[in-house]
Design a protein around this motif. Structure first.
Motif, PDB file in Angstrom:
ATOM      1  N   TRP A  64     -45.716 -67.306  51.547  1.00 55.77           N
ATOM      2  CA  TRP A  64     -44.383 -67.894  51.366  1.00 55.77           C
ATOM      3  C   TRP A  64     -44.466 -69.306  50.814  1.00 55.77           C
ATOM      4  N   ASP A  65     -45.644 -69.948  50.934  1.00 52.97           N
ATOM      5  CA  ASP A  65     -45.822 -71.313  50.451  1.00 52.97           C
ATOM      6  C   ASP A  65     -46.836 -71.356  49.305  1.00 52.97           C
ATOM      7  N   SER A  66     -47.047 -70.228  48.644  1.00 58.51           N
ATOM      8  CA  SER A  66     -48.105 -70.153  47.629  1.00 58.51           C
ATOM      9  C   SER A  66     -47.889 -71.119  46.467  1.00 58.51           C
ATOM     10  N   LYS A  67     -46.666 -71.280  46.027  1.00 61.05           N
ATOM     11  CA  LYS A  67     -46.391 -72.186  44.902  1.00 61.05           C
ATOM     12  C   LYS A  67     -46.839 -73.610  45.236  1.00 61.05           C
ATOM     13  N   ALA A  68     -46.487 -74.091  46.417  1.00 62.33           N
ATOM     14  CA  ALA A  68     -46.876 -75.443  46.826  1.00 62.33           C
ATOM     15  C   ALA A  68     -48.385 -75.564  46.994  1.00 62.33           C
ATOM     16  N   ASP A 114     -50.761 -68.540  53.317  1.00 60.10           N
ATOM     17  CA  ASP A 114     -49.327 -68.439  53.584  1.00 60.10           C
ATOM     18  C   ASP A 114     -48.628 -68.067  52.282  1.00 60.10           C
TER      19      ASP A 114
END
Length: 105
Positions: A81-85, A79
């Motif tokens: 869009w959630d790569s940082k997390a 995902d």
């Protein structure tokens, strides 16, 4: 542009896998950095599965067992869009906290 690739086999054909990114993460208290291979995946494809499996289950353990090329790990980002997390969670999971990231590929 690093010339870095991981050999893998798909349906009997030898191929070269070039990861999307390699991040170097500072490990507190150590002089070496963790080399984290990041693969961003979209739709499920046979070649992507072979690349991920080879990198995660064969290449990373082999290079770490060798010991002469630093410490390596692999994460697949499903995902973007959630790569940082996802990356932060992975780093915490393997016991590295608040490392500085710098891209390498």
């Amino acid at each position: 542009s690093l010339g870095f690739s991981i050999p893998y086999v798909l349906e009997g054909d030898a191929r070269q896998y070039i990861p999307d990114f390699i991040a170097q993460i500072e490990i507190p208290g150590k002089s070496e950095k963790l080399n984290l291979i990041l693969e961003v995946s979209g739709e499920k494809r046979k070649d992507k599965a072979a690349k991920v499996e080879t990198a995660r289950n064969l290449w990373v353990p082999a290079v770490n067992n060798h010991g002469g090329f630093g410490t390596w790990a692999f994460i697949e980002i499903t995902d973007p869009w959630d790569s940082k997390a996802l990356i932060r969670s992975f780093i915490n999971e393997i016991g590295i906290h608040e490392g500085a990231l710098s891209s390498g590929n």
